[in-house]
Write an enzyme that holds these catalytic residues in place. Sequence first.
Site, short mmCIF file in Angstrom:
data_model
loop_
_atom_site.label_atom_id
_atom_site.label_comp_id
_atom_site.label_asym_id
_atom_site.label_seq_id
_atom_site.Cartn_x
_atom_site.Cartn_y
_atom_site.Cartn_z
N GLY A 1 0.80 -1.22 0.00
CA GLY A 1 0.00 0.00 0.00
C GLY A 1 0.83 1.26 0.00
O GLY A 1 1.68 1.46 -0.85
N ALA A 2 0.57 2.11 0.97
CA ALA A 2 1.27 3.38 1.08
C ALA A 2 1.34 3.75 2.55
O ALA A 2 0.54 3.28 3.35
CB ALA A 2 0.54 4.46 0.29
N GLU B 1 2.07 7.14 5.30
CA GLU B 1 2.06 8.61 5.34
C GLU B 1 3.20 9.24 6.12
O GLU B 1 3.03 10.32 6.68
CB GLU B 1 0.74 9.07 5.96
CG GLU B 1 0.58 8.77 7.47
CD GLU B 1 -0.19 7.49 7.77
OE1 GLU B 1 -0.26 6.61 6.89
OE2 GLU B 1 -0.71 7.36 8.90
N GLU C 1 -3.04 9.81 1.57
CA GLU C 1 -1.79 9.93 2.33
C GLU C 1 -1.46 11.39 2.62
O GLU C 1 -0.92 11.71 3.67
CB GLU C 1 -0.63 9.27 1.57
CG GLU C 1 -0.82 7.79 1.25
CD GLU C 1 -1.13 6.93 2.47
OE1 GLU C 1 -0.66 7.28 3.58
OE2 GLU C 1 -1.84 5.92 2.33
ZN LIG Z 1 -4.17 5.98 5.95
#
Ligand SMILES: [Zn+2]
Length: 903
Positions: free
Chosen positions: A289-290, A292, A326
């Site tokens: 995913g990503a 932040e 994000e």
């Molecule tokens: Zn998130």
Amino acid sequence: MRFLVVFLMAEFSIMSSAFASEKPFSFKDTPGKLPKDVVPTDYSVRIVPDIDKLTFAGSETVKLNARRRVRQLVLNALELKIEAASIDGKELPVSVIKTDANELLTLALPSELATGEHTLTLRFTGKINEQGQGLFYMRYREQGTGARKIMLGSQFEATDARRFFPCWDEPVFRARFQLTAVIPENWLAVSNMPVESEKKIAGGKEVRFAATPPMSSYLNVFVAGELDFIESRSGPTQLRVIATKGKAEMGRYALQATAQILQYYNDYFGVAYPLPKLDQIALPGGFGGAMENWGGITYYESKLLFDPKSSSAETKQDIYEVLAHEMAHQWFGDLVTMAWWDNLWLNEGFASWMGSKCTAHFNPQWEVWLRRELPRDPSRRVGIAKEAAMEGDARSTTHPIQQPVATEAEANSAFDDITYKKGQSFLRMLESFLGEDVFREGIRRYLAAHMYSNTTTADLWNALSKASGKPVGEIAAGWTEQPGFPVVKVKRGQDGNVSLTQERFTVNFTKVPPLEWKIPLTYAVLGLPAEASAQAGETPATLLMTRKLDSIHNIPADRALKLNVNGAGNYRVEYDELSWELLLGALKNLGVEDRVNLLSDTWALVQANRGPLALYFELVEKLPASTELAEREQIIHVLDFINRLLIGSSEQEKFQRYARSLLRPTLDTIGWEAKPNEQPARTNLRSSLITALGNLNDPKIVASCRERFEAFLTNPESLAPDLRPAVFSVVGRYADESTWNELHQLGLKTTSIEEKQNCYDALADAIDPKLVKKTLPIALTDELPTSRAVFLVLRVARESGHPDLAWDFAGANMKALLAKTDALGANTYAPSLFTFFSHDSRAQELKTYAKNNLPAASAAQVAKALDEIQFRSEFKKRLAPQLSAWIDGKNLAERQESRLTHH
Ligand SMILES: [Zn+2]
């Protein structure tokens, strides 16, 4: 099963007392394992990775503030070897350094530490991991040259910063972090802040980053390798997209989107982005995913990079939405952080809502909110969907948005649909109830009051209450502090009165504790067809339903009444027969949002055994012909679910014929070829229909896909990037061995992330058991990045129709597979493979497996999987005869009709 029992008792206690509403943030009352009498303020950390040995050496100096006299220091460390420690320059004997199974590092001090400032220094060594936990490595082939390379990345949320350096690794311990790293000379290193200085030293270079503002430890980031970047500026902020050499240019779209989103948030939040730079970093593996990290957001590369030549329109939409999510965290999560993981939804629910709002604002043609209604394929989408959250929230295994978190494992399992998607849906409902401007004013107050600090949910409600003058905390408590959601039953009376009753909506869940909600209801009285246009744009009527029973008055007896206007509310509606007949007669007057909402609610009523299957299909057949993406996708989702449920049953073929007859006319209307300047919704609908009809074994569609794939092999340009995922998947599904080999070779050769994904997805979709057995072992190779490799087995379980083969393989290779899973996957992987079974015997098998192999922290996931198996098994038994009766009834009616017309 112990989990389930405990859980139900928890629900009863909530019911019997008034809401034990939580208090505004206070440092000393925040939960956590670490004592709060010593607080770190500044870290200076130096890391020297050894790429050949996959280890690193580190040292750190931490400035501490002792708030009272202490005899020991307690902080976090995991899989680190502490070589030396000193306090205020005095070396501590190694014998007083203790690490334990609770991930704590305890330093017993020779004498009492006075209150005030102190300095702790530590030397340590650690591991560079294969999976995305702590500091990890990624092996990849360089774009263009094809050379084998290695790079480093980090992933610290929820509780893995302690694998990188010893620290007070709980979100409430905000501190300034200053990182220094030694890396090879031809590498680029990235962290939260800009590089402050760089110097050559023996064996490479030493890069020193500027210190961060006070932030939580899990937001640190460190990425290094042979990297390239493209850059731009937005006001005072330097923006970069960073990728492995040769790929940075594919970040052009993300760079432009970043500038647009940044400006929107600077304005919306009323606080400008606080760091001097924002890096968007593409990683070729490690996680799916990503993340932040403040000022240095990491993404799995297909979530960030876009190649106009080979990427589909869906990918572009994904990228925008992930970016927006994000980036919302840079304020919500990073600048202001939840005090403890029990309030994770403050980060995730908010970022999900804000990300969708921003994406919809700039890209209305994507129908963001509408498509968010639907459960999406988790491999391709950001996974923000109201329906997915409601499906889970109706079960006995759900939990409140805010839930107690005691351990690291519980923190990691808090990242679920309820936290993200119910959180998002609730905020959307609240925003539409309070009004957009009032809501934004509350958010601005909240950020201004709490920046560089931590909060609880109570702080957000207080800010929104002040902005709106409404008791937001009181309305919200039912939605965030208790599990589940309501169904509102509508009964029309004779005299224009409509009575409303609320009760908890559940699926596969009897003996339900009765709960009530304060429901911000909306409703509209539908005009006659001629008046429809006059009604468009009218704001719906609202009613805050605060009791079990309520009513609406003066509704004309011949008019249809629709509740939950535009489907913006997080509740279901069950209409009585009279209301339903009026609604069916007024479908033409409903906008697409309301039609999708009716379809979703009706399907949910069928699942909950509150209505027969015929209710849903009657609605589908009465809908006016349409090519609305979200409406057709809701129907596709249901047909697909039923099709999978019927695998191996005698009804499947008959059902597939019927389902094809519902979908084919739409594809025939829009055709295979995109028109010039076509709306993206149309393009998306085309590929959804091709995939669905392929799954439903439509011979014409399968043949067409094969033809197009053959043409693609000789001339790739012949197949539009938008159609490739669908065409590859259908070809893979019905592949013979030579086609399978062709797809595999294609996947091995390509350097395009997206084409690789299309190929391996297609391999996983093959239904021939011989081929399934060839696909599964690929998960153990390094053909795919680690996170993609473990997902391959899940995809086989879902798509091939052989969850048994997938489980046999995974059970036998679990250790190797888990070595590739990140922190969020460890508890969920095995149970999630069971959710594709619909036979009771598998429930017993999972129980036994869990007892012998899984940690206690998997209990929630195991309970969810057991519930899913049980539900599918029961639903299948209930559905099959109803389905047969519906289709037979239709066929009979058609035969009678054709006999009549022939006479
Ligand atoms: Zn998130």
